[in-house]
Design an enzyme around this catalytic site. Structure first.
Site, mmCIF file in Angstrom:
data_model
loop_
_atom_site.group_PDB
_atom_site.id
_atom_site.type_symbol
_atom_site.label_atom_id
_atom_site.label_comp_id
_atom_site.label_asym_id
_atom_site.label_seq_id
_atom_site.Cartn_x
_atom_site.Cartn_y
_atom_site.Cartn_z
ATOM 1 N N GLY A 278 -4.010 12.592 -2.177
ATOM 2 C CA GLY A 278 -4.031 11.170 -1.850
ATOM 3 C C GLY A 278 -4.154 10.236 -3.025
ATOM 4 N N PRO A 321 -2.959 17.336 -4.850
ATOM 5 C CA PRO A 321 -2.084 16.198 -5.136
ATOM 6 C C PRO A 321 -0.627 16.501 -4.791
ATOM 7 C CG PRO A 321 -2.588 17.381 -7.155
ATOM 8 C CD PRO A 321 -3.381 18.037 -6.070
ATOM 9 N N GLY A 322 0.026 15.588 -4.128
ATOM 10 C CA GLY A 322 1.466 15.712 -3.877
ATOM 11 C C GLY A 322 2.164 14.600 -4.636
ATOM 12 N N ARG A 323 1.982 13.388 -4.107
ATOM 13 C CA ARG A 323 2.599 12.207 -4.708
ATOM 14 C C ARG A 323 2.277 12.072 -6.199
ATOM 15 N NH1 ARG A 323 3.149 7.630 -1.530
ATOM 16 N NH2 ARG A 323 1.626 8.680 -0.201
ATOM 17 N N ARG A 360 10.359 4.715 3.234
ATOM 18 C CA ARG A 360 8.974 4.235 3.093
ATOM 19 C C ARG A 360 8.847 2.713 3.146
ATOM 20 N NH1 ARG A 360 6.345 4.786 -0.923
ATOM 21 N NH2 ARG A 360 4.310 5.042 0.046
ATOM 22 N N TYR A 364 6.347 1.737 6.007
ATOM 23 C CA TYR A 364 4.987 1.308 5.623
ATOM 24 C C TYR A 364 4.959 0.012 4.843
ATOM 25 C CZ TYR A 364 4.718 6.498 5.328
ATOM 26 O OH TYR A 364 4.823 7.834 5.505
ATOM 27 N N CYS A 391 22.801 0.284 9.699
ATOM 28 C CA CYS A 391 22.947 -0.744 10.719
ATOM 29 C C CYS A 391 21.595 -1.189 11.253
ATOM 30 C CB CYS A 391 23.814 -0.214 11.849
ATOM 31 S SG CYS A 391 25.390 0.383 11.245
ATOM 32 N N GLU A 392 20.761 -1.712 10.378
ATOM 33 C CA GLU A 392 19.411 -2.152 10.715
ATOM 34 C C GLU A 392 19.086 -3.282 9.761
ATOM 35 O OE1 GLU A 392 16.550 -0.859 12.390
ATOM 36 O OE2 GLU A 392 17.682 0.722 13.409
ATOM 37 N N TYR A 421 8.043 11.864 -0.930
ATOM 38 C CA TYR A 421 8.256 11.302 0.406
ATOM 39 C C TYR A 421 9.537 10.487 0.525
ATOM 40 C CZ TYR A 421 3.448 12.844 0.569
ATOM 41 O OH TYR A 421 2.323 13.613 0.480
HETATM 42 C C1 LIG Z 1 -0.320 14.792 2.557
HETATM 43 C C2 LIG Z 1 -1.452 15.649 2.177
HETATM 44 C C3 LIG Z 1 -1.770 15.841 0.835
HETATM 45 C C4 LIG Z 1 -1.024 15.152 -0.281
HETATM 46 O O1 LIG Z 1 -1.154 13.782 -0.246
HETATM 47 P P1 LIG Z 1 -0.594 12.920 -1.482
HETATM 48 O O2 LIG Z 1 -0.855 11.521 -1.087
HETATM 49 O O3 LIG Z 1 0.834 13.224 -1.612
HETATM 50 O O4 LIG Z 1 -1.379 13.343 -2.683
HETATM 51 C C5 LIG Z 1 -2.794 16.696 0.524
HETATM 52 N N1 LIG Z 1 -3.481 17.343 1.494
HETATM 53 C C6 LIG Z 1 -3.197 17.193 2.793
HETATM 54 C C7 LIG Z 1 -3.973 17.940 3.796
HETATM 55 C C8 LIG Z 1 -2.179 16.341 3.179
HETATM 56 O O5 LIG Z 1 -1.909 16.180 4.482
#
Ligand SMILES: *Cc1c(COP(=O)(O)O)cnc(C)c1O
Length: 463
Positions: A278, A321-323, A360, A364, A391-392, A421
């Site tokens: 997150g 971490p993903g994002r 996104r 959001y 078409c939006e 994402y």
């Molecule tokens: C989505 C998610 C993440 C990654 O979130 P980021 O905002 O991309 O860092 C980590 N853990 C869980 C359980 C998630 O659902």
């Protein structure tokens, strides 16, 4: 304002920073290193380059729209997270942000672990050779088939999300004669937004089991009774695109509190905690993200302090971490098709993609930046809205941006920080063909996910 929040990226624009929307930047041709991947720069011809390759050549070879992913940047962010957390912690990359076999191989090489949350993500991870013990399975409604495949493969952990799932995973494991390592996902009552957080007793959301009312403690009780489960720890993930460490501190404190209760009731110290992902990234120059080492220090300090106060040994920490790893590493390259000036309002600049490659903004109210990348310009700044071809009327890529007033059909625009994402949430709306992901490194570009073709579309349509 969007009405729907999503754990993969709640409304990024919920709380706008002070001084937001200050007017045009001093120099439209400059590229803020906060929002562009590390090997991006402008060459002497005014062209933007990534990994040493210029965007015009990339567009000619791979077409537009396309995502260009800076492999060196991706790997360096993996290493930064690994180094920051050290050997006493695990970094799980959240595959839902963007996953492909090449990504899995890079993660494996860089020593990261991987979160998956579906059979498809698990299949991708295994196909690319990620050792199963480094994979964690997530999700609030994993099917019995998904659980079975994960247990059979031997994943390192399954994160239990509900009371039903505790029993479901235990049954599957017992049937297969295995003991599955699991964590319990709890909701700690922290609502994290981009620039603030709110601590509450209850959370109104579908994920996890509440700490409130002793529900999480009851989940622990049940999991400890089942032969098919080895309960290794507690998991908490509080949201996405967060800049404020205070929410993580409250989360860590509450998770350690549960570990203390478990020790007092059962006489065992659970060996692991996972504080989720997150962490926010810079989509615009207004965003000021924390570096991995700051995050590691803040989380490590709070966990050590709380454990010392409770007389607990410090559990092994993991983060997800993903994002923060993949987001900043890619930009989307588009070609301008039409430019429509609405006198006294703004100028609509239409590109050859849109909500099908980046949902996104529509979903959001996310904010992005954009730059003219195929040339420089001395023209005056023009308030623009970069829109797609769907078409939006909500098909907006960048809601408010300044572009040079001479922007014209045929120019290339790039939107940075689209690594997370965007491709993973891409759709075929209007039967558009999902764009390729091209990895760029040291003057070489290679497709890691190819562009869809009309043949791909028609293959699913059985007529
Ligand atoms: C989505 C998610 C993440 C990654 O979130 P980021 O905002 O991309 O860092 C980590 N853990 C869980 C359980 C998630 O659902």
């Amino acid at each position: 304002m969007s009405r729907s929040a999503h754990p993969a990226g709640p409304r990024h624009a919920d709380v706008l920073p002070e001084g937001h929307y200050a007017g045009p930047p001093a120099d439209l041709n400059s590229l803020d290193p906060q929002v562009w991947s590390r090997t991006v720069s402008r060459n002497a011809d005014g062209q933007v380059t990534v990994g040493g390759l210029d965007v015009t050549a990339l567009a000619e070879e791979f077409g537009t729209p396309a995502y260009f992913l800076d492999e060196e940047d991706f790997r360096s962010r993996c290493r930064a997270w690994k180094d920051a957390f050290g050997p006493e912690a695990d970094v799980f990359y959240a595959g839902k942000a963007f996953l492909s076999r090449a990504i899995v191989r890079w993660l494996t090489e860089e020593g990261l672990n991987l979160d998956v949350c579906s059979a498809g993500e698990l299949a991708t991870a295994l196909a690319a050779g990620m050792p199963a013990e480094r994979i964690a399975l997530h999700g609030n409604n994993k099917s019995t088939e998904e659980i079975t495949r994960a247990v059979e493969a031997g994943v390192g952990r399954i994160v239990l999300d509900s009371f039903q799932e505790i029993v479901r995973v235990a049954h599957v494991a017992e049937r297969l004669g295995k003991r599955q390592r699991v964590q319990i996902r709890v909701t700690v009552g922290v609502e994290a937004h981009t620039h603030e957080f709110i601590a509450t007793a209850h959370e109104d959301q579908k994920f996890g089991i509440a700490l409130a009312d002793g529900l999480a403690a009851e989940a622990v009780r049940r999991a400890l009774k089942l032969d098919g489960l080895e309960l290794i720890g507690i998991h908490s993930h509080i949201g996405s695109q967060i800049f404020d460490m205070a929410g993580f501190e409250v989360s860590a404190r509450r998770v350690v509190q549960l570990l203390t209760e478990v020790r007092d009731e059962h006489g065992i110290e659970l060996p692991e905690i996972d504080l989720g992902g997150g962490l926010g990234i810079a989509y615009t120059s207004d965003d000021d993200p924390r570096e991995p080492h700051e995050i590691a220090r803040a989380l490590g300090d709070i966990v050590r302090k709380e454990c010392a106060a409770a007389g607990l040994s410090v559990p092994r920490l993991s983060v997800e971490p993903g994002r923060a790893i993949v987001g900043p590493t890619a930009f989307t390259l588009y070609e301008v098709g039409t430019v429509k000036e609405l006198e006294g309002l703004r100028t609509y600049v239409s590109v050859d993609g849109g909500m099908s490659d980046n949902i996104r903004t529509a979903l959001y109210d996310a904010e992005y930046s954009v730059a003219l990348v195929s040339r420089t310009s001395d023209a005056a700044p023009m308030l623009s809205r970069v829109v797609g071809k769907h078409c939006e009327s909500g098909d907006i890529v960048v809601r408010d941006a300044f572009l040079p007033a001479d922007v014209a059909p045929g120019d290339l625009l790039a939107v940075p920080a689209t690594g997370a994402y965007c491709r993973s949430m891409a759709s075929n709306y209007n039967h558009s063909l999902r764009p390729p992901v091209v990895a760029v490194k040291d003057g070489a570009a290679r497709v890691i996910v190819r562009r869809e073709t009309e043949e791909d579309l028609l293959r699913l349509d059985v007529g």
